[in-house]
Design a protein around this motif. Structure first.
Motif, PDB file in Angstrom:
ATOM      1  N   GLY A   4      45.123  41.196  42.605  1.00 22.33           N
ATOM      2  CA  GLY A   4      44.374  42.281  43.208  1.00 22.33           C
ATOM      3  C   GLY A   4      45.218  43.516  42.964  1.00 22.33           C
ATOM      4  N   GLY A   5      44.595  44.685  42.801  1.00 20.80           N
ATOM      5  CA  GLY A   5      45.423  45.864  42.564  1.00 20.80           C
ATOM      6  C   GLY A   5      44.609  47.115  42.362  1.00 20.80           C
ATOM      7  N   ARG A   6      45.347  48.194  42.077  1.00 21.94           N
ATOM      8  CA  ARG A   6      44.750  49.511  41.926  1.00 21.94           C
ATOM      9  C   ARG A   6      45.073  50.019  40.537  1.00 21.94           C
ATOM     10  NH1 ARG A   6      47.159  54.427  43.078  1.00 21.94           N
ATOM     11  NH2 ARG A   6      49.014  53.472  43.977  1.00 21.94           N
ATOM     12  N   GLN A   7      44.042  50.528  39.868  1.00 17.82           N
ATOM     13  CA  GLN A   7      44.250  51.072  38.524  1.00 17.82           C
ATOM     14  C   GLN A   7      45.017  52.387  38.651  1.00 17.82           C
ATOM     15  OE1 GLN A   7      40.522  51.677  36.575  1.00 17.82           O
ATOM     16  NE2 GLN A   7      41.416  51.720  34.539  1.00 17.82           N
ATOM     17  N   VAL A   8      46.167  52.486  37.979  1.00 14.96           N
ATOM     18  CA  VAL A   8      46.942  53.732  38.090  1.00 14.96           C
ATOM     19  C   VAL A   8      46.808  54.612  36.855  1.00 14.96           C
ATOM     20  CG1 VAL A   8      48.597  53.093  39.869  1.00 14.96           C
ATOM     21  CG2 VAL A   8      49.069  52.448  37.517  1.00 14.96           C
ATOM     22  N   ALA A   9      46.468  54.013  35.739  1.00 13.46           N
ATOM     23  CA  ALA A   9      46.218  54.774  34.510  1.00 13.46           C
ATOM     24  C   ALA A   9      45.580  53.832  33.523  1.00 13.46           C
ATOM     25  CB  ALA A   9      47.533  55.293  33.931  1.00 13.46           C
ATOM     26  N   ASP A  34      48.209  42.062  45.206  1.00 12.36           N
ATOM     27  CA  ASP A  34      47.936  40.686  45.634  1.00 12.36           C
ATOM     28  C   ASP A  34      47.973  39.761  44.424  1.00 12.36           C
ATOM     29  OD1 ASP A  34      47.346  38.620  47.298  1.00 12.36           O
ATOM     30  OD2 ASP A  34      45.228  39.125  47.595  1.00 12.36           O
ATOM     31  N   LEU A  35      48.317  38.514  44.663  1.00 14.45           N
ATOM     32  CA  LEU A  35      48.365  37.508  43.587  1.00 14.45           C
ATOM     33  C   LEU A  35      47.906  36.185  44.183  1.00 14.45           C
ATOM     34  CD1 LEU A  35      51.976  38.237  42.385  1.00 14.45           C
ATOM     35  CD2 LEU A  35      50.056  38.260  40.833  1.00 14.45           C
ATOM     36  N   VAL A  36      46.960  35.529  43.536  1.00  9.43           N
ATOM     37  CA  VAL A  36      46.487  34.237  44.042  1.00  9.43           C
ATOM     38  C   VAL A  36      46.381  33.252  42.892  1.00  9.43           C
ATOM     39  CG1 VAL A  36      44.788  33.104  45.532  1.00  9.43           C
ATOM     40  CG2 VAL A  36      44.942  35.600  45.526  1.00  9.43           C
ATOM     41  N   GLU A  37      46.948  32.064  43.064  1.00  9.06           N
ATOM     42  CA  GLU A  37      46.846  31.037  42.030  1.00  9.06           C
ATOM     43  C   GLU A  37      45.534  30.280  42.206  1.00  9.06           C
ATOM     44  OE1 GLU A  37      48.816  30.612  39.403  1.00  9.06           O
ATOM     45  OE2 GLU A  37      47.649  28.895  38.714  1.00  9.06           O
ATOM     46  N   GLY A  53      34.400  33.627  44.079  1.00 13.58           N
ATOM     47  CA  GLY A  53      33.850  34.359  45.229  1.00 13.58           C
ATOM     48  C   GLY A  53      34.944  34.820  46.187  1.00 13.58           C
ATOM     49  N   GLU A  54      36.141  34.218  46.082  1.00 14.98           N
ATOM     50  CA  GLU A  54      37.226  34.623  46.991  1.00 14.98           C
ATOM     51  C   GLU A  54      38.349  35.340  46.247  1.00 14.98           C
ATOM     52  OE1 GLU A  54      38.622  31.267  49.287  1.00 14.98           O
ATOM     53  OE2 GLU A  54      36.593  30.838  50.015  1.00 14.98           O
ATOM     54  N   ALA A  55      38.199  35.488  44.922  1.00 15.16           N
ATOM     55  CA  ALA A  55      39.267  36.095  44.119  1.00 15.16           C
ATOM     56  C   ALA A  55      39.323  37.605  44.365  1.00 15.16           C
ATOM     57  CB  ALA A  55      39.021  35.832  42.643  1.00 15.16           C
ATOM     58  N   PRO A  56      40.529  38.179  44.391  1.00 12.58           N
ATOM     59  CA  PRO A  56      40.636  39.629  44.618  1.00 12.58           C
ATOM     60  C   PRO A  56      40.124  40.467  43.444  1.00 12.58           C
ATOM     61  CG  PRO A  56      42.823  38.640  44.323  1.00 12.58           C
ATOM     62  CD  PRO A  56      41.847  37.518  44.343  1.00 12.58           C
ATOM     63  N   SER A  57      39.963  39.857  42.252  1.00 11.20           N
ATOM     64  CA  SER A  57      39.413  40.563  41.088  1.00 11.20           C
ATOM     65  C   SER A  57      39.113  39.507  40.025  1.00 11.20           C
ATOM     66  CB  SER A  57      40.439  41.566  40.517  1.00 11.20           C
ATOM     67  OG  SER A  57      41.438  40.869  39.783  1.00 11.20           O
ATOM     68  N   ASN A  58      38.739  39.962  38.832  1.00 13.33           N
ATOM     69  CA  ASN A  58      38.598  38.999  37.720  1.00 13.33           C
ATOM     70  C   ASN A  58      39.711  39.243  36.687  1.00 13.33           C
ATOM     71  OD1 ASN A  58      37.589  41.398  36.682  1.00 13.33           O
ATOM     72  ND2 ASN A  58      36.291  40.334  35.217  1.00 13.33           N
ATOM     73  N   LEU A  59      40.815  39.836  37.143  1.00 14.44           N
ATOM     74  CA  LEU A  59      41.955  40.068  36.234  1.00 14.44           C
ATOM     75  C   LEU A  59      42.965  38.929  36.385  1.00 14.44           C
ATOM     76  CD1 LEU A  59      42.438  43.922  36.674  1.00 14.44           C
ATOM     77  CD2 LEU A  59      41.500  42.710  34.673  1.00 14.44           C
ATOM     78  N   ALA A  60      43.080  38.142  35.332  1.00  9.34           N
ATOM     79  CA  ALA A  60      43.947  36.959  35.377  1.00  9.34           C
ATOM     80  C   ALA A  60      45.272  37.244  34.686  1.00  9.34           C
ATOM     81  CB  ALA A  60      43.254  35.801  34.682  1.00  9.34           C
ATOM     82  N   ILE A  61      46.340  36.648  35.193  1.00  7.51           N
ATOM     83  CA  ILE A  61      47.654  36.766  34.545  1.00  7.51           C
ATOM     84  C   ILE A  61      47.576  36.021  33.214  1.00  7.51           C
ATOM     85  CG2 ILE A  61      50.124  36.334  34.776  1.00  7.51           C
ATOM     86  CD1 ILE A  61      49.747  36.332  37.785  1.00  7.51           C
ATOM     87  N   ALA A  62      48.002  36.724  32.138  1.00  4.67           N
ATOM     88  CA  ALA A  62      47.712  36.212  30.796  1.00  4.67           C
ATOM     89  C   ALA A  62      48.950  35.769  30.017  1.00  4.67           C
ATOM     90  CB  ALA A  62      46.940  37.264  30.006  1.00  4.67           C
ATOM     91  N   ALA A  63      49.715  34.841  30.588  1.00  2.00           N
ATOM     92  CA  ALA A  63      50.726  34.083  29.831  1.00  2.00           C
ATOM     93  C   ALA A  63      51.924  34.879  29.302  1.00  2.00           C
ATOM     94  CB  ALA A  63      50.067  33.334  28.669  1.00  2.00           C
ATOM     95  N   ARG A  64      52.001  36.170  29.612  1.00  4.89           N
ATOM     96  CA  ARG A  64      53.141  36.991  29.170  1.00  4.89           C
ATOM     97  C   ARG A  64      53.610  37.838  30.342  1.00  4.89           C
ATOM     98  NH1 ARG A  64      52.353  33.729  25.725  1.00  4.89           N
ATOM     99  NH2 ARG A  64      52.046  34.089  23.507  1.00  4.89           N
TER     100      ARG A  64
END
Ligand code: UTP
Length: 288
Positions: A172-177, A185-188, A193-204
């Motif tokens: 979860g987060g705020r776009q700064v630029a 926020d970070l959720v594994e 429906g409960e995820a803070p966003s659809n932005l997933a951590i991408a292996a790097r």
């Protein structure tokens, strides 16, 4: 400046059985090159000179791939196959490569904890050994630059289908630029429906060495494993953390369908095989 990278490659690879029963999934070839070689080349392209691989049982082929093979070299030399000889030698000269064994497979966070002594107090890049990235500009170089600027952890993010967030670590987060987010926020593997966003951590990741303290304090989470995302969530209480959205594609070759897709994408752009392969695909597609 980040000069060390860690590549976890100890996992069982159960999603790729039976191929991964006795060979590392990280050695599965994409066209003619093992996945983990692309990962090493990617780290090197960002200025990394020292790489620690976390390996485990059944992963010896990874060590051998990055070691010299004198018999093969002299065979190629005798036959005058200079191009192949150079390509083979290049592999063992890509970086200073070290190995450490994860004793029990207790999750990604646990795997990363094995890098503590080697990494020391330096920031480092973390690249999952079973995942390839194709991007317009170098993603890892950007992570390194952003780490240098903020002196805080920076992770790669991928915009994923909201119906599939339960497969990923999600922020979860705020776009700064532009493509940059300040994470709050970070959720594994959140429920859909409960995820803070659809932005997933991408292996790097470009990680602060403080992560090791937080991993030590992290109890087992999803699947009873020590999750890196949970350790990062703890760190987030004390430290800022950034995410940068990937301008390209991520390929998780530990997943059979992604493995096939990756071979098609890389096959099409292969300098020797590309045009014939394209013709074959067109012909095949017509018959579908
Ligand atoms: P994955 O979760 O994709 O690996 O971890 P896995 O556990 O091998 O996969 P499946 O679900 O059983 O198919 C991503 C990367 O982290 C490494 C893996 O080798 C992979 O490169 N890893 C994972 C470790 O090194 N140790 C672990 O305990 C778990």
């Amino acid at each position: 400046m980040i000069r060390k990278a860690v590549i976890p490659a100890a996992g069982f690879g159960t999603r790729f059985l039976p191929a991964s029963k006795s060979q590392p999934k990280e050695m599965l070839p994409i066209v003619d090159t093992p996945t983990i070689q692309y990962v090493v080349e990617e780290a090197v392209s960002a200025g990394v000179t020292d790489i620690l691989m976390i390996i485990g049982k059944g992963k010896r082929a990874i060590e051998e791939h990055f070691d010299r093979n004198f018999e093969l070299e002299s065979e190629l030399q005798e036959k005058g196959r200079t191009e192949q000889l150079e390509a083979i030698r290049r592999i063992s000269n890509l970086a200073n490569i070290h190995f450490v064994w994860q004793k029990e497979l207790k999750g990604l966070g646990d795997a990363v904890s094995y890098a503590r002594d080697h990494v020391g107090r330096e920031p480092f890049l973390l690249l999952l050994g079973d995942t390839l990235i194709q991007s317009k500009t170098s993603l890892v170089r950007r992570l390194v630059e952003l780490y240098d600027r903020y002196q805080e952890t920076v992770v790669a993010l991928e915009s994923v289908d909201p119906a599939k967030v339960d497969r990923y670590g999600v922020i979860g987060g705020r776009q700064v630029a532009g493509d940059l987010y300040l994470i709050d926020d970070l959720v594994e593997k959140p429920k859909v429906g409960e995820a803070p966003s659809n932005l997933a951590i991408a292996a790097r990741y470009a990680l602060s060495p403080d992560i090791f303290d937080y991993i030590t304090r992290t109890p087992p989470g999803k699947n009873g494993e020590i999750q890196l995302t949970d350790a990062m969530r703890l760190m987030l209480k004390d430290r800022a953390m950034y995410g940068v959205v990937l301008d390209g594609q991520r390929f998780d070759i530990g997943n059979k369908l992604d493995f096939l897709r990756t071979n098609v994408v890389f096959g099409l752009s292969h300098p020797e095989l590309g045009s014939e392969f394209r013709a074959f695909l067109k012909e095949t597609a017509q018959g579908l």
